[in-house]
Scaffold this active site. Structure first.
Site, PDB file in Angstrom:
ATOM      1  N   GLU A  45      -0.521   4.760  -0.698  1.00  0.00           N
ATOM      2  CA  GLU A  45      -1.334   5.946  -1.028  1.00  0.00           C
ATOM      3  C   GLU A  45      -0.497   7.205  -0.845  1.00  0.00           C
ATOM      4  OE1 GLU A  45      -4.864   5.685   1.294  1.00  0.00           O
ATOM      5  OE2 GLU A  45      -5.733   4.145   0.022  1.00  0.00           O
ATOM      6  N   ASP A  77      -5.728  12.817 -25.821  1.00  0.00           N
ATOM      7  CA  ASP A  77      -5.763  11.411 -25.424  1.00  0.00           C
ATOM      8  C   ASP A  77      -4.890  10.672 -26.430  1.00  0.00           C
ATOM      9  OD1 ASP A  77      -6.243   8.742 -25.042  1.00  0.00           O
ATOM     10  OD2 ASP A  77      -8.386   8.979 -24.644  1.00  0.00           O
ATOM     11  N   LYS A 118      -0.273  -0.183 -25.226  1.00  0.00           N
ATOM     12  CA  LYS A 118      -0.524  -0.310 -26.670  1.00  0.00           C
ATOM     13  C   LYS A 118       0.826  -0.310 -27.391  1.00  0.00           C
ATOM     14  CE  LYS A 118      -5.277   1.404 -26.455  1.00  0.00           C
ATOM     15  NZ  LYS A 118      -5.568   2.036 -25.158  1.00  0.00           N
ATOM     16  N   TYR A 169       0.853  -1.192   0.000  1.00  0.00           N
ATOM     17  CA  TYR A 169       0.000   0.000   0.000  1.00  0.00           C
ATOM     18  C   TYR A 169       0.882   1.232   0.000  1.00  0.00           C
ATOM     19  CZ  TYR A 169      -4.940  -0.826   0.006  1.00  0.00           C
ATOM     20  OH  TYR A 169      -6.208  -1.092  -0.390  1.00  0.00           O
ATOM     21  N   THR A 219      -2.604   5.272 -22.302  1.00  0.00           N
ATOM     22  CA  THR A 219      -2.416   3.954 -21.710  1.00  0.00           C
ATOM     23  C   THR A 219      -0.968   3.538 -21.980  1.00  0.00           C
ATOM     24  OG1 THR A 219      -3.304   3.055 -23.747  1.00  0.00           O
ATOM     25  CG2 THR A 219      -4.773   3.064 -21.858  1.00  0.00           C
TER      26      THR A 219
HETATM   27  N1  DSN Z   1     -10.492  -0.211 -26.067  1.00  0.00           N
HETATM   28  C1  DSN Z   1      -9.329   0.459 -26.571  1.00  0.00           C
HETATM   29  C2  DSN Z   1      -9.122   0.183 -28.019  1.00  0.00           C
HETATM   30  O1  DSN Z   1      -9.189  -0.972 -28.395  1.00  0.00           O
HETATM   31  O2  DSN Z   1      -8.867   1.078 -28.794  1.00  0.00           O
HETATM   32  C3  DSN Z   1      -9.366   1.919 -26.296  1.00  0.00           C
HETATM   33  O3  DSN Z   1      -9.572   2.111 -24.958  1.00  0.00           O
END
Ligand code: DSN
Length: 426
Positions: free
Chosen positions: A62, A210, A239, A60, A236
């Site tokens: 925080e 984004d 990817k 933990y 994210t």
């Molecule tokens: N779900 C993702 C995608 O496949 O593009 C985006 O969050």
């Protein structure tokens, strides 16, 4: 050196829980045995997986490094500090100061944190329409972004299928949004961040980018960076960037406190420190010069795949791609995206059905497919392989009676055997 008591052979898991061990190994077989063309997926390195599967998961923490609500955070503090410093090294442009937060659990969490940091409920957000390639968190009615804020969607131009920047400006002048979002999940082209900045400045709006889909290409220098133009960049880490599943935020230093407070304590509690450490590992991998070659090859592969799909009668939306993904319109073949997805799946080709701009079909049917090259490029595939992949997709998509499944599946198996994912050691 401290002895590590868990091994990469899953022996402990197999002994304790054979059912779940079987799932894990089954998934590994699926990854190895087929073509992984989901544009938002990739194969993380064993180093990233080792950090993810570590005892950092127990802790933990925080708060932020040096300011935690728990004792015993010496080691996790180091992980987060190292990660933040790598993020700054990777994403700062021309030595400009930036702030990085590695704690968001996901891209959606990162986006919610950006909304929370900059807006109040009810504020107006101008963002790309979901059916034209936007994301759920960009104002879809079923998401917090559409329920708690006032979304105004912009679209792509009907002819060029490129973002209609004149429309974006007109809508901005009409609705005076508090925030404009650039970024998408199914848009294959470069985005003109300078133009978005200009429009945002004209109406006094924040500019959030984004960058989830393409931040890995930015990290590898294959496409221009949004960082100098945006107030906040969310993304994210799993990817093209090839890290663990999770989110991250980079912003102007003046916004550091607002962003940090929005992530914790507003939105999240304890950070996932194993994931934070794994993000740090991925960022280090991105700083390696070989990653630049990877990022460039991802784009070359996507462009070759787009040409190959066009030759098979699957029209690339906008005429091609500048990035890692291709959105292909199947109407010319008279096949829906949903049918194409099922037929490809049967032949060990994993991709997803996807709406195309101005799609006459509902989203669960869709007229298109979306394919991406991050994972196959990690496997070492090149443009020659993309030509083969386009032809295999074409055969699978046109296979109305299932008669080609076996032959296409075997050709896929032969192709991935030449470029193994998670190759067995020794
Ligand atoms: N779900 C993702 C995608 O496949 O593009 C985006 O969050």
């Amino acid at each position: 050196m401290t002895e590590v008591f868990w091994g990469p052979d899953f022996a402990a898991l197999q002994q304790r829980d054979p059912e779940i061990a079987d799932v894990v190994l089954g998934e590994l077989d699926r990854l190895r045995g087929g073509l992984q063309l989901i544009a938002s997926e990739n194969f993380t390195s064993p180093a990233v997986l080792a950090a993810l599967g570590s005892t950092l998961s127990n802790k933990y923490a925080e708060g932020y490094p040096g300011r935690r609500y728990y004792g015993g955070c010496q080691q996790v503090d180091r992980a987060e500090e190292i990660g933040i410093s790598r993020a700054k090294e990777l994403f700062a442009v021309d030595g400009a100061d930036i702030h990085a937060n590695l704690q968001p659990h996901s891209g959606a969490s990162a986006n919610l944190a950006a909304y929370a940091a900059l807006l109040k409920p009810g504020d107006t957000v101008l963002a790309m329409s979901l059916p034209h390639g936007g994301h759920l968190t960009h104002g879809a009615k079923v998401s917090f972004s559409g329920k708690w804020f006032t979304p105004v969607p912009y679209t792509v131009h009907a002819d060029s299928e490129l973002i209609d920047y004149d429309q974006v400006r007109d809508l901005a002048l009409e609705h005076r949004p508090q925030m404009i979002i650039a970024g998408a999940t199914a848009y294959p082209r470069l985005i003109d961040f300078a133009r978005f900045r200009e429009i945002a400045d004209e109406v006094g709006a924040w500019l959030m980018v984004d960058a989830a889909h393409f931040i890995g290409l930015v990290a590898g220098g294959a496409i221009p960076s949004p960082v100098p133009y945006a107030d906040v960049v969310t993304f994210t880490t799993h990817k093209v960037l090839r890290g663990p599943r999770g989110g991250m935020i980079v912003c102007r230093p003046e916004l550091a406190q607002r962003i940090d407070k929005a992530v914790f304590p507003f939105l999240q509690g304890g950070p996932l420190m194993h994931a934070v450490a794994a993000k740090a590992v991925a960022l280090q991998e991105c700083l390696d010069p070989t990653y630049r070659d990877y990022a460039r090859q991802v784009v070359v592969n996507a462009q070759t795949l787009a040409e190959g799909l066009a030759a098979e009668g699957m029209r690339p939306v906008s005429g091609g791609t500048d990035t890692h993904l291709v959105l292909a319109d199947l109407q010319g073949l008279g096949v829906t995206g949903a049918d194409a997805e099922v037929r490809c799946d049967a032949a060990r080709i994993t991709l997803n059905k996807n709406a195309i701009p101005y799609d006459p079909q509902p989203p669960m049917t869709a007229s298109g497919i979306r394919v991406g090259t991050p994972a196959v490029t990690t496997q070492g595939m090149t443009a020659t392989d993309m030509k083969d992949i386009a032809s295999l997709i074409g055969r699978a998509v046109r296979d109305t009676d299932g008669s080609a499944v076996e032959e296409v599946g075997e050709a896929v198996a032969a192709l991935v055997a030449r470029h193994p994912a998670y190759a067995r050691q020794g």
